[in-house]
Design a protein around this motif. Sequence first.
Motif, PDB file in Angstrom:
ATOM      1  N   GLU A 180     -10.110  -7.576  -5.706  1.00  0.00           N
ATOM      2  CA  GLU A 180     -11.160  -7.087  -4.636  1.00  0.00           C
ATOM      3  C   GLU A 180     -10.654  -5.507  -4.185  1.00  0.00           C
ATOM      4  OE1 GLU A 180     -10.951  -9.707  -1.322  1.00  0.00           O
ATOM      5  OE2 GLU A 180     -12.452 -11.145  -2.320  1.00  0.00           O
ATOM      6  N   MET A 181      -9.404  -5.301  -4.136  1.00  0.00           N
ATOM      7  CA  MET A 181      -9.040  -3.822  -3.751  1.00  0.00           C
ATOM      8  C   MET A 181      -9.137  -2.854  -5.112  1.00  0.00           C
ATOM      9  SD  MET A 181      -8.398  -4.033  -0.619  1.00  0.00           S
ATOM     10  CE  MET A 181      -7.886  -2.301  -0.429  1.00  0.00           C
ATOM     11  N   GLU A 182      -9.110  -3.519  -6.310  1.00  0.00           N
ATOM     12  CA  GLU A 182      -9.294  -2.612  -7.249  1.00  0.00           C
ATOM     13  C   GLU A 182     -10.716  -2.238  -7.337  1.00  0.00           C
ATOM     14  OE1 GLU A 182      -8.461  -3.198 -12.122  1.00  0.00           O
ATOM     15  OE2 GLU A 182      -9.418  -4.780 -11.100  1.00  0.00           O
ATOM     16  N   TYR A 183     -11.728  -3.246  -7.221  1.00  0.00           N
ATOM     17  CA  TYR A 183     -13.014  -2.889  -7.361  1.00  0.00           C
ATOM     18  C   TYR A 183     -13.375  -1.821  -6.200  1.00  0.00           C
ATOM     19  CZ  TYR A 183     -18.017  -3.541  -6.425  1.00  0.00           C
ATOM     20  OH  TYR A 183     -19.276  -3.340  -6.192  1.00  0.00           O
ATOM     21  N   LEU A 184     -12.919  -1.828  -5.124  1.00  0.00           N
ATOM     22  CA  LEU A 184     -13.211  -0.931  -3.984  1.00  0.00           C
ATOM     23  C   LEU A 184     -12.464   0.329  -4.286  1.00  0.00           C
ATOM     24  CD1 LEU A 184     -12.378  -2.963  -0.728  1.00  0.00           C
ATOM     25  CD2 LEU A 184     -14.573  -2.333  -1.607  1.00  0.00           C
ATOM     26  N   ALA A 185     -11.569   0.633  -4.967  1.00  0.00           N
ATOM     27  CA  ALA A 185     -10.873   1.626  -5.321  1.00  0.00           C
ATOM     28  C   ALA A 185     -11.515   2.439  -6.575  1.00  0.00           C
ATOM     29  CB  ALA A 185      -9.520   1.481  -5.918  1.00  0.00           C
ATOM     30  N   ALA A 186     -12.205   1.688  -7.501  1.00  0.00           N
ATOM     31  CA  ALA A 186     -12.949   2.203  -8.438  1.00  0.00           C
ATOM     32  C   ALA A 186     -14.544   2.492  -8.053  1.00  0.00           C
ATOM     33  CB  ALA A 186     -13.488   0.952  -9.437  1.00  0.00           C
ATOM     34  N   GLN A 187     -15.055   2.002  -6.851  1.00  0.00           N
ATOM     35  CA  GLN A 187     -16.131   2.502  -6.221  1.00  0.00           C
ATOM     36  C   GLN A 187     -15.895   3.863  -5.588  1.00  0.00           C
ATOM     37  OE1 GLN A 187     -18.385   0.114  -7.781  1.00  0.00           O
ATOM     38  NE2 GLN A 187     -19.540   0.242  -5.575  1.00  0.00           N
ATOM     39  N   ALA A 188     -14.933   4.061  -4.817  1.00  0.00           N
ATOM     40  CA  ALA A 188     -14.389   5.271  -4.078  1.00  0.00           C
ATOM     41  C   ALA A 188     -14.163   6.556  -5.411  1.00  0.00           C
ATOM     42  CB  ALA A 188     -13.138   5.331  -3.396  1.00  0.00           C
ATOM     43  N   ALA A 218     -14.554  10.400   3.993  1.00  0.00           N
ATOM     44  CA  ALA A 218     -15.682   9.583   4.159  1.00  0.00           C
ATOM     45  C   ALA A 218     -15.761   8.560   3.094  1.00  0.00           C
ATOM     46  CB  ALA A 218     -17.061  10.350   4.393  1.00  0.00           C
ATOM     47  N   ILE A 219     -15.450   9.016   1.874  1.00  0.00           N
ATOM     48  CA  ILE A 219     -15.568   8.094   0.836  1.00  0.00           C
ATOM     49  C   ILE A 219     -14.408   7.022   0.998  1.00  0.00           C
ATOM     50  CG2 ILE A 219     -14.961   7.932  -1.640  1.00  0.00           C
ATOM     51  CD1 ILE A 219     -16.221  10.660  -1.988  1.00  0.00           C
ATOM     52  N   LEU A 220     -13.313   7.500   1.361  1.00  0.00           N
ATOM     53  CA  LEU A 220     -12.154   6.474   1.753  1.00  0.00           C
ATOM     54  C   LEU A 220     -12.479   5.368   2.779  1.00  0.00           C
ATOM     55  CD1 LEU A 220      -9.193   8.735   1.040  1.00  0.00           C
ATOM     56  CD2 LEU A 220      -9.768   7.059  -0.350  1.00  0.00           C
ATOM     57  N   ALA A 221     -13.068   6.087   3.812  1.00  0.00           N
ATOM     58  CA  ALA A 221     -13.368   5.251   5.009  1.00  0.00           C
ATOM     59  C   ALA A 221     -14.617   4.250   4.699  1.00  0.00           C
ATOM     60  CB  ALA A 221     -13.638   6.109   6.096  1.00  0.00           C
ATOM     61  N   GLU A 222     -15.564   4.744   3.776  1.00  0.00           N
ATOM     62  CA  GLU A 222     -16.762   3.899   3.522  1.00  0.00           C
ATOM     63  C   GLU A 222     -16.034   2.384   2.809  1.00  0.00           C
ATOM     64  OE1 GLU A 222     -20.365   2.218   3.027  1.00  0.00           O
ATOM     65  OE2 GLU A 222     -19.705   4.216   3.955  1.00  0.00           O
ATOM     66  N   TYR A 223     -15.034   2.610   1.907  1.00  0.00           N
ATOM     67  CA  TYR A 223     -14.529   1.480   1.349  1.00  0.00           C
ATOM     68  C   TYR A 223     -13.245   0.705   2.066  1.00  0.00           C
ATOM     69  CZ  TYR A 223     -17.886   2.872  -2.095  1.00  0.00           C
ATOM     70  OH  TYR A 223     -18.953   3.061  -2.771  1.00  0.00           O
ATOM     71  N   GLY A 224     -12.957   1.219   3.025  1.00  0.00           N
ATOM     72  CA  GLY A 224     -11.925   0.602   4.071  1.00  0.00           C
ATOM     73  C   GLY A 224     -10.515   1.116   3.379  1.00  0.00           C
ATOM     74  N   LEU A 225     -10.411   2.141   2.741  1.00  0.00           N
ATOM     75  CA  LEU A 225      -9.108   2.802   2.241  1.00  0.00           C
ATOM     76  C   LEU A 225      -8.468   3.794   2.979  1.00  0.00           C
ATOM     77  CD1 LEU A 225     -10.589   2.928  -1.526  1.00  0.00           C
ATOM     78  CD2 LEU A 225      -9.339   1.024  -0.574  1.00  0.00           C
ATOM     79  N   PRO A 226      -7.110   3.487   3.200  1.00  0.00           N
ATOM     80  CA  PRO A 226      -6.480   4.374   3.831  1.00  0.00           C
ATOM     81  C   PRO A 226      -6.344   6.100   3.155  1.00  0.00           C
ATOM     82  CG  PRO A 226      -5.058   2.917   3.008  1.00  0.00           C
ATOM     83  CD  PRO A 226      -6.466   2.712   2.536  1.00  0.00           C
ATOM     84  N   TYR A 227      -5.870   6.950   3.861  1.00  0.00           N
ATOM     85  CA  TYR A 227      -5.717   8.134   3.136  1.00  0.00           C
ATOM     86  C   TYR A 227      -4.367   8.721   3.596  1.00  0.00           C
ATOM     87  CZ  TYR A 227      -8.194  10.174   7.378  1.00  0.00           C
ATOM     88  OH  TYR A 227      -8.697  10.444   8.553  1.00  0.00           O
ATOM     89  N   ASP A 228      -3.709   8.006   4.438  1.00  0.00           N
ATOM     90  CA  ASP A 228      -2.095   8.343   4.863  1.00  0.00           C
ATOM     91  C   ASP A 228      -1.261   6.983   5.153  1.00  0.00           C
ATOM     92  OD1 ASP A 228      -3.155   7.727   7.271  1.00  0.00           O
ATOM     93  OD2 ASP A 228      -3.020   9.898   7.988  1.00  0.00           O
ATOM     94  N   PHE A 229      -0.040   7.042   5.307  1.00  0.00           N
ATOM     95  CA  PHE A 229       0.675   6.041   5.381  1.00  0.00           C
ATOM     96  C   PHE A 229       1.003   5.967   6.986  1.00  0.00           C
ATOM     97  CE2 PHE A 229       1.487   6.249   1.038  1.00  0.00           C
ATOM     98  CZ  PHE A 229       1.677   4.827   0.865  1.00  0.00           C
ATOM     99  N   PRO A 230       0.982   4.838   7.741  1.00  0.00           N
ATOM    100  CA  PRO A 230       1.522   4.579   9.041  1.00  0.00           C
ATOM    101  C   PRO A 230       3.060   5.274   9.062  1.00  0.00           C
ATOM    102  CG  PRO A 230       0.728   2.661   8.218  1.00  0.00           C
ATOM    103  CD  PRO A 230       0.795   3.298   6.954  1.00  0.00           C
ATOM    104  N   ILE A 231       3.445   5.965  10.239  1.00  0.00           N
ATOM    105  CA  ILE A 231       4.447   6.362  10.377  1.00  0.00           C
ATOM    106  C   ILE A 231       5.729   5.555  10.320  1.00  0.00           C
ATOM    107  CG2 ILE A 231       5.971   7.569  12.270  1.00  0.00           C
ATOM    108  CD1 ILE A 231       3.464   8.708  13.548  1.00  0.00           C
ATOM    109  N   GLU A 232       5.733   4.353  10.581  1.00  0.00           N
ATOM    110  CA  GLU A 232       6.744   3.557  10.659  1.00  0.00           C
ATOM    111  C   GLU A 232       6.948   3.120   9.219  1.00  0.00           C
ATOM    112  OE1 GLU A 232       3.227   0.955  11.684  1.00  0.00           O
ATOM    113  OE2 GLU A 232       3.908   2.923  12.243  1.00  0.00           O
TER     114      GLU A 232
END
Length: 726
Positions: free
Chosen positions: A615-623, A223-237
């Motif tokens: 921007e992504m660094e900021y989101l990661a820090a929030q998570a 939920a924490i990752l999803a809140e900031y639009g961050l993935p928790y696994d890699f696409p299969i391809e």
Amino acid sequence: MSKHHKKFGKSTKTFSEKIFKILSKNQNKPFNYKQIAAILELDDTKSRNEIIKDLKILAAQKLIIESEPGKYLVKATSQKYYEGKIDMTIRKTGYFVCDELDNDVFVPFTNLNHALDGDTVKAYVYDRRSSRKPEAEVLEILERAKEEFVGVISIQKNFGFVTTTNAKMYTDIFIPKNKLGEAEHGDVVLVKMEDWPQKADSPFGSVIKVLGKPGEHNTEIHAILAEYGLPYDFPIEVEAYANKIDTTITPDEIKKRRDMRKILTFTIDPKDAKDFDDALSFQVLENGNYEIGVHIADVSHYLLEGTILDDEAFNRATSVYLVDRVVPMLPEVLSNFACSLRPNEEKYTFSAIFEVTPKAEVVNQWFGRTVIYSDQRFSYEEAQQIIESKSNVIPTETSLTGKEYQVSDEIVFATLKQDELAKILRRKRMANGAISFDKVEVKFNLNEEFEPVGVYFKTSKDANHLIEEFMLLANRKVAEFIGKQKKTFIYRIHDEPNEDKLFAMQALISKFGYKINLNNKQDISKSLNQLLEDVNGKKEQNLIDTLAIRTMSKAKYSTDNIGHYGLAFDYYSHFTSPIRRYPDVMAHRLLQFYLDGGKSVSEELYEEKCVHSSEMEYLAAQAERDSVKYMQVKYMQDHKDQEFLGVISGVTEWGIYVEIIENKCEGMCRIREIKDDYYTFDDKQYALVGEISKSLLQLGDEVYVKVKNADLVKKQLDFHFIRKNE
């Protein structure tokens, strides 16, 4: 004025303000009093007469013009339209933030017009006739900051609604029956906001993912990752592509590189690290100087531009370090194996090699691609043992292997000499005005079920500083090398502190008997360092460390080099962590391109990449921060009967925030529940004042508390106030 107040119920807006807003929204269309009355849904004679009168007043004030008999337009010079962002408060009001305006402008709830926190909007700003203070109204939402939200779903017979845990999200989200998916009542879900009809109280959305049941460990982390639009696994391809990369070390590739495999090289990292970005090599030169090699994983050798793997890495831009796991920027085959500088393995690296005098002066430098062989892997604790004992014996209690072992005299000499040089570099930095932030980090001992069974604090020692100084040296020298050529590059910049924040901090720390010198840039740096040294080990250390960090501007990536205030460097970049930071990958690519004679690349293109990376660094820090809060709440759930000594870390009109000294967990004691007196908030003293006893509860006071409520979903702690520690 009272008539206007009565007419609009609780609203304090006059007819004039409402008329002006209608005309401003329709700047090219003239309106008469009947049309305005219809929009305001007023049909009585008294109200219409008020509108006619206010139209004449506005025209007399030259805010509007009578374009034809009885019809009015807003005057062009009265139109104050701006583009900016909405910064919501937790009280359903917001502020309009715009670079063109000197100050943020208040936006009452009724003027938000469905704008949410972070949205980019078009607004107009006007002075309230009643208070002369500016207010803003959102006219158009230009871009939503986010369209996906995490919350708990409540399902009724024919619909559901999702309540988010974000305090700044002032509305729930309505979910029609056919868009509930597989969600069950009470699930934590990820929903997409799809529409918000003008007259609807709530936006409409659909469930796109069920994350699990509230309070379960994986549910809350996802939920924490999803809140900031961050993935928790890699696409299969992406995984499939990464697994096909040739990661062998080949003779042909070695020939293209500087071969440093025979030079003593080792890594120093946290004991639980799985990827090793950087290694140091060391040798004594014939002239008595030292050659220090800073070797960085050559990620750009494997991560080729234009591939799906590179697109994925750019989109992520950073690894995310949560309390129980790392969400890597690169798939494991690269991050933990091919690119990781593991001991007793040959690796491709990108290196900055320095000839350094015994006084730590750089007299020669070389940048380029290399191949190395890491002779030893050390944890910080093992390297610290060598520095402190000056011995080649690593005892059992420090050893990574759990057994006592010996290292070579050559490694001991190299470590001690690098430590000596690092200390000189650090002293020089501090003398130049660098600020020493060694904030205590809260860490958790977790069992196999990820339950927190203990809390400990991570502090930096000589071994940490050794690595830090040589990484700073490489980052600075690479940036300087390209910066002086006036070519486009990725800089890590840090502006000077905000003056208003410094004055606010001065007022707060004076409560503890401290002060900072605000005369000039150099004095600010020196006095901040002195302050951080003075509070070291004191009960108020964490609070003041946090206050000091908040006065600082945020470091970010940019092609516009303004230097790095906190490090006191004119040139600075990120070059040393390409496994976990995409800007470092870009720095490697640009450096090699320029070493090969390439001309300066497009500044505009790379600035866009810098903005995305920041921007992504900021989101990661929030998570990351949310995951620590979550684990603190989880830890405190099992300590509800225990009395804790804490420090008041914040004072507001609704209560005090208390940080527990022994574990840094923070929670709130609500003012109405502090029973030993009737307290009111005094904003001048940053204190709650007892009405009868006149006793103060202010910043820095020690108090005893117990856990009242530990909410895993909201990541909030509420405390019972026991007593003040006199």
